[in-house]
Design a protein around this motif. Sequence first.
Motif, PDB file in Angstrom:
ATOM      1  N   VAL A 106       0.843  -1.198   0.000  1.00  0.00           N
ATOM      2  CA  VAL A 106       0.000   0.000   0.000  1.00  0.00           C
ATOM      3  C   VAL A 106       0.881   1.252   0.000  1.00  0.00           C
ATOM      4  N   ALA A 107       1.840   1.311   0.917  1.00  0.00           N
ATOM      5  CA  ALA A 107       2.699   2.494   1.024  1.00  0.00           C
ATOM      6  C   ALA A 107       3.496   2.736  -0.249  1.00  0.00           C
ATOM      7  N   ARG A 108       4.106   1.685  -0.792  1.00  0.00           N
ATOM      8  CA  ARG A 108       4.936   1.856  -1.976  1.00  0.00           C
ATOM      9  C   ARG A 108       4.101   2.195  -3.215  1.00  0.00           C
ATOM     10  N   TYR A 109       2.922   1.574  -3.328  1.00  0.00           N
ATOM     11  CA  TYR A 109       2.049   1.908  -4.455  1.00  0.00           C
ATOM     12  C   TYR A 109       1.656   3.379  -4.403  1.00  0.00           C
ATOM     13  N   MET A 110       1.284   3.866  -3.242  1.00  0.00           N
ATOM     14  CA  MET A 110       0.790   5.234  -3.134  1.00  0.00           C
ATOM     15  C   MET A 110       1.854   6.252  -3.529  1.00  0.00           C
ATOM     16  N   SER A 111       3.109   5.990  -3.214  1.00  0.00           N
ATOM     17  CA  SER A 111       4.176   6.917  -3.615  1.00  0.00           C
ATOM     18  C   SER A 111       4.599   6.686  -5.062  1.00  0.00           C
ATOM     19  N   ARG A 112       4.693   5.437  -5.480  1.00  0.00           N
ATOM     20  CA  ARG A 112       5.182   5.103  -6.816  1.00  0.00           C
ATOM     21  C   ARG A 112       4.184   5.496  -7.905  1.00  0.00           C
ATOM     22  N   TYR A 113       2.880   5.437  -7.576  1.00  0.00           N
ATOM     23  CA  TYR A 113       1.839   5.749  -8.556  1.00  0.00           C
ATOM     24  C   TYR A 113       1.006   6.963  -8.152  1.00  0.00           C
ATOM     25  N   ASN A 114       1.523   7.728  -7.230  1.00  0.00           N
ATOM     26  CA  ASN A 114       0.877   8.977  -6.818  1.00  0.00           C
ATOM     27  C   ASN A 114      -0.576   8.755  -6.379  1.00  0.00           C
ATOM     28  N   GLY A 115      -0.825   7.598  -5.800  1.00  0.00           N
ATOM     29  CA  GLY A 115      -2.156   7.316  -5.254  1.00  0.00           C
ATOM     30  C   GLY A 115      -3.251   7.172  -6.285  1.00  0.00           C
ATOM     31  N   ALA A 116      -2.901   6.888  -7.532  1.00  0.00           N
ATOM     32  CA  ALA A 116      -3.914   6.779  -8.589  1.00  0.00           C
ATOM     33  C   ALA A 116      -4.978   5.749  -8.238  1.00  0.00           C
ATOM     34  N   ARG A 117      -6.229   6.099  -8.488  1.00  0.00           N
ATOM     35  CA  ARG A 117      -7.401   5.229  -8.338  1.00  0.00           C
ATOM     36  C   ARG A 117      -7.791   4.963  -6.877  1.00  0.00           C
ATOM     37  N   VAL A 118      -7.051   5.490  -5.923  1.00  0.00           N
ATOM     38  CA  VAL A 118      -7.264   5.158  -4.508  1.00  0.00           C
ATOM     39  C   VAL A 118      -7.804   6.366  -3.744  1.00  0.00           C
ATOM     40  N   SER A 119      -8.839   6.130  -2.926  1.00  0.00           N
ATOM     41  CA  SER A 119      -9.430   7.221  -2.137  1.00  0.00           C
ATOM     42  C   SER A 119      -9.164   7.081  -0.648  1.00  0.00           C
ATOM     43  N   LYS A 120      -8.843   5.859  -0.190  1.00  0.00           N
ATOM     44  CA  LYS A 120      -8.587   5.630   1.228  1.00  0.00           C
ATOM     45  C   LYS A 120      -7.611   4.471   1.363  1.00  0.00           C
ATOM     46  N   VAL A 121      -6.830   4.484   2.447  1.00  0.00           N
ATOM     47  CA  VAL A 121      -5.900   3.379   2.695  1.00  0.00           C
ATOM     48  C   VAL A 121      -5.975   2.958   4.157  1.00  0.00           C
ATOM     49  N   ALA A 122      -5.881   1.647   4.381  1.00  0.00           N
ATOM     50  CA  ALA A 122      -5.891   1.105   5.740  1.00  0.00           C
ATOM     51  C   ALA A 122      -4.708   0.158   5.908  1.00  0.00           C
ATOM     52  N   PHE A 123      -4.020   0.297   7.025  1.00  0.00           N
ATOM     53  CA  PHE A 123      -2.881  -0.544   7.367  1.00  0.00           C
ATOM     54  C   PHE A 123      -3.272  -1.392   8.572  1.00  0.00           C
ATOM     55  N   VAL A 124      -3.299  -2.699   8.415  1.00  0.00           N
ATOM     56  CA  VAL A 124      -3.728  -3.610   9.474  1.00  0.00           C
ATOM     57  C   VAL A 124      -2.539  -4.484   9.884  1.00  0.00           C
ATOM     58  N   SER A 125      -2.124  -4.389  11.139  1.00  0.00           N
ATOM     59  CA  SER A 125      -0.976  -5.163  11.642  1.00  0.00           C
ATOM     60  C   SER A 125       0.224  -5.010  10.705  1.00  0.00           C
ATOM     61  N   ALA A 126       0.413  -3.823  10.164  1.00  0.00           N
ATOM     62  CA  ALA A 126       1.332  -3.627   9.050  1.00  0.00           C
ATOM     63  C   ALA A 126       2.792  -3.476   9.481  1.00  0.00           C
ATOM     64  N   VAL A 127       3.684  -3.778   8.527  1.00  0.00           N
ATOM     65  CA  VAL A 127       5.128  -3.701   8.755  1.00  0.00           C
ATOM     66  C   VAL A 127       5.648  -2.269   8.649  1.00  0.00           C
ATOM     67  N   THR A 128       4.850  -1.361   8.195  1.00  0.00           N
ATOM     68  CA  THR A 128       5.245   0.038   8.101  1.00  0.00           C
ATOM     69  C   THR A 128       5.343   0.659   9.497  1.00  0.00           C
ATOM     70  N   PRO A 129       6.202   1.679   9.709  1.00  0.00           N
ATOM     71  CA  PRO A 129       6.983   2.409   8.721  1.00  0.00           C
ATOM     72  C   PRO A 129       8.348   1.800   8.358  1.00  0.00           C
ATOM     73  N   PHE A 130       9.008   1.072   9.280  1.00  0.00           N
ATOM     74  CA  PHE A 130      10.330   0.519   9.001  1.00  0.00           C
ATOM     75  C   PHE A 130      10.694  -0.411  10.151  1.00  0.00           C
ATOM     76  N   LEU A 131      10.918  -1.690   9.837  1.00  0.00           N
ATOM     77  CA  LEU A 131      11.135  -2.686  10.894  1.00  0.00           C
ATOM     78  C   LEU A 131      12.586  -2.844  11.326  1.00  0.00           C
ATOM     79  N   LEU A 132      13.530  -2.617  10.433  1.00  0.00           N
ATOM     80  CA  LEU A 132      14.929  -2.943  10.713  1.00  0.00           C
ATOM     81  C   LEU A 132      15.604  -1.880  11.569  1.00  0.00           C
TER      82      LEU A 132
END
Length: 288
Positions: A106-132
């Motif tokens: 979700v995160a990479r798509y939104m930046s790589r494609y400028n959020g095209a076609r998407v109106s809302k995003v949800a992160f569930v138990s997600a690995v974002t923002p940075f695990l390492l």
Amino acid sequence: MSYIKAGTDVNGNDVKLHYIDQGQGSPIVLIHGWPATYEMWEYQLAELPKHGHRVIAYTRRGFGNSSKTWEGNDYDTLADDLNAVLETLDLQDVTLVGFSMGGGEVARYMSRYNGARVSKVAFVSAVTPFLLKTDDNPDGADKSVFDDMVDGIRKDRFDFLQSFGKKFFGVGVISHPVSQATLDWMQSICQLASPRATEQCVYAFAATDFRQDLATLKVPTLVIHGSSDDTVPAKVSGERMTQYVSHAQFVEYSGAPHGLFVTEKERLNRDILAFAAGGTVEGTADRY
């Protein structure tokens, strides 16, 4: 079975993504976690289409019944695959829901494609923002944690998956939030993944820094995480999301493990539906 073509591999073979598309109405796209398949969304796929939504879920390359490519287990490629799904089905005004590793897509798509076609995003138990853990990310996990996971996969992938499944759902000596049958079901779909993708995706979700991707988010954003998630602890993931997405809504499921799409299925379904409809989500607290 239904498939979407997502380009070709280095040998010129078609890359096909297994997917399901059901219901009518505003679209919700569900992106599964590692090392599962879209079938992990069983309880969401059974409920969300009943409420005026077209619900699409697909299995990422290397997993389940999708193409088993040797390369392409990186987030740029996986974001391109997500784009192929949205474009092939000509989806608009999409609510994207990414679970665990899927939050990275979700995160990479939104930046790589400028959020095209998407109106809302949800992160569930997600690995974002940075695990390492790095010099500028001191709260992350040591690389040895992920090296140990890969070592376990290489030694005995099936035994690893069995142990991982218990942690995933918070099963312990006195805690049994899911049945043995559910553990067996989860292991069966995880076993379908290629060993290569299973290994490579560990390093993908561990070492990919999504902080700059998140900074590009402008659409309504929901973050859901269990307080007892021992797989992707909330303190290094969900709780930090509003540092990078100031308008995000954070919802903590008290006592919930990583696999809350099963253990908290009714609540998660309600929250996804409320969010997709643009309404309030019970228990939400904005963290700025």
